[in-house]
Design a protein around this motif. Sequence first.
Motif, short mmCIF file in Angstrom:
data_model
loop_
_atom_site.label_atom_id
_atom_site.label_comp_id
_atom_site.label_asym_id
_atom_site.label_seq_id
_atom_site.Cartn_x
_atom_site.Cartn_y
_atom_site.Cartn_z
N UNK A 155 -13.79 1.16 46.11
CA UNK A 155 -12.75 1.68 47.00
C UNK A 155 -11.39 1.54 46.33
N UNK A 156 -10.45 2.33 46.80
CA UNK A 156 -9.06 2.21 46.34
C UNK A 156 -8.23 1.78 47.54
N UNK A 157 -7.35 0.80 47.32
CA UNK A 157 -6.49 0.31 48.39
C UNK A 157 -5.03 0.43 47.95
N UNK B 24 -12.56 -3.17 44.29
CA UNK B 24 -11.45 -2.53 44.98
C UNK B 24 -10.31 -2.38 43.99
N UNK B 25 -9.85 -1.15 43.80
CA UNK B 25 -8.74 -0.88 42.88
C UNK B 25 -7.42 -0.98 43.65
N UNK B 26 -6.49 -1.76 43.14
CA UNK B 26 -5.13 -1.76 43.68
C UNK B 26 -4.50 -0.45 43.20
N UNK B 27 -4.42 0.52 44.09
CA UNK B 27 -4.17 1.91 43.70
C UNK B 27 -2.76 2.37 44.08
N UNK B 28 -1.92 2.57 43.07
CA UNK B 28 -0.55 3.03 43.29
C UNK B 28 -0.41 4.54 43.09
N UNK B 29 -1.41 5.15 42.46
CA UNK B 29 -1.30 6.56 42.10
C UNK B 29 -0.62 6.76 40.76
N UNK B 30 -0.38 5.66 40.03
CA UNK B 30 0.20 5.74 38.70
C UNK B 30 -0.85 6.03 37.65
N UNK B 31 -0.42 6.11 36.40
CA UNK B 31 -1.31 6.45 35.29
C UNK B 31 -2.49 5.49 35.19
N UNK B 32 -2.20 4.20 35.23
CA UNK B 32 -3.22 3.18 34.99
C UNK B 32 -4.24 3.08 36.13
N UNK B 33 -3.74 2.96 37.36
CA UNK B 33 -4.66 2.77 38.48
C UNK B 33 -5.46 4.04 38.79
N UNK B 34 -4.90 5.20 38.45
CA UNK B 34 -5.64 6.45 38.67
C UNK B 34 -6.83 6.54 37.72
N UNK C 143 -4.77 -7.15 49.78
CA UNK C 143 -5.84 -6.31 49.22
C UNK C 143 -7.15 -7.10 49.18
N UNK C 144 -7.06 -8.35 48.75
CA UNK C 144 -8.25 -9.18 48.63
C UNK C 144 -8.90 -9.40 49.99
N UNK C 145 -8.08 -9.64 51.02
CA UNK C 145 -8.60 -9.87 52.37
C UNK C 145 -9.27 -8.61 52.91
N UNK C 146 -8.65 -7.45 52.68
CA UNK C 146 -9.22 -6.19 53.15
C UNK C 146 -10.54 -5.89 52.45
N UNK C 147 -10.59 -6.15 51.15
CA UNK C 147 -11.83 -5.92 50.40
C UNK C 147 -12.94 -6.84 50.87
N UNK C 148 -12.58 -8.08 51.18
CA UNK C 148 -13.56 -9.06 51.64
C UNK C 148 -14.25 -8.59 52.93
N UNK C 149 -13.47 -7.96 53.82
CA UNK C 149 -14.02 -7.44 55.08
C UNK C 149 -15.12 -6.41 54.82
N UNK C 150 -15.02 -5.74 53.67
CA UNK C 150 -15.97 -4.68 53.34
C UNK C 150 -17.06 -5.17 52.39
N UNK C 151 -17.09 -6.47 52.15
CA UNK C 151 -18.12 -7.03 51.29
C UNK C 151 -17.88 -6.81 49.81
#
Length: 270
Positions: free
Chosen positions: A45-47, A20-30, A105-113
Amino acid sequence: MTGSKLEKLRKYIKSLDNLAVAFSGGVDSTLLAKIAADELGQDAIAITISGPQHSKSEIEEAKEFGKELGINHEIIEIEKIENEELIYNPEDRCYICKKDVFSIIKEEAKKKGITNIVDGTNIDDLGDYRPGLKALKELNVISPLKEVGLTKADIREISKELNLPTWNKPAFACLITRIPYGEKLTNEKLRLVEQGEEYIKSLGFNQYRVRYHNGIARIEVLKEDLPKFFDVNMMKKVSDKLKSIGFKYVTLDMEGYRMGKMNDGVDRSE
């Protein structure tokens, strides 16, 4: 050179199996989201966290970039800052904020395995005062760009080669960084900063900040853009606008924009 680094990044991402990418829409996360979508498909996934400290225009851009990249993208809305420690804005605010955000983010990703959380920290980030890095370590967040040795310049160059729209996007930190340490954070102050910066952006400035100092706006633009401000009509227009949205006084920082300026005087010994 960047070609070999890109291949190294692809291999590293693929080796994670899911993320799961911590996604801000910035240069690095994109860039991370792009490579994750390419290499892992549905296992990536991107969160995006959308809270009071985030500019709404940045969130909208993240939505658009997520669609363009073809990655599964989720946005989690947070209405207000609830952590009392963060509200009082201590010098380790970045640590507190990162701990809260990445825990969500970690909790949400965990729900999705999904077991791996990644962020866009790169080599250049290690040279500034960034207490948030401690939170990432504590939560076992992985920083692939750092792990494969990418600098900000590398990331921009690779992003350009991949035709990513963010390759030349200016750096944009969260809105909390516009408010001095020790000054209480409120949604109202953060929205004032956001509106002020949106206006400065509308005037054609590319890199800018509107800092909040007890009701005073301190505007920073790049040194080469300062002459554009040295015009009576421009100064009046900006002053009138920022006062109309709620600032008491409007000032221009004569030094110009400098990353990390709010960290001047901070004890970095730890």
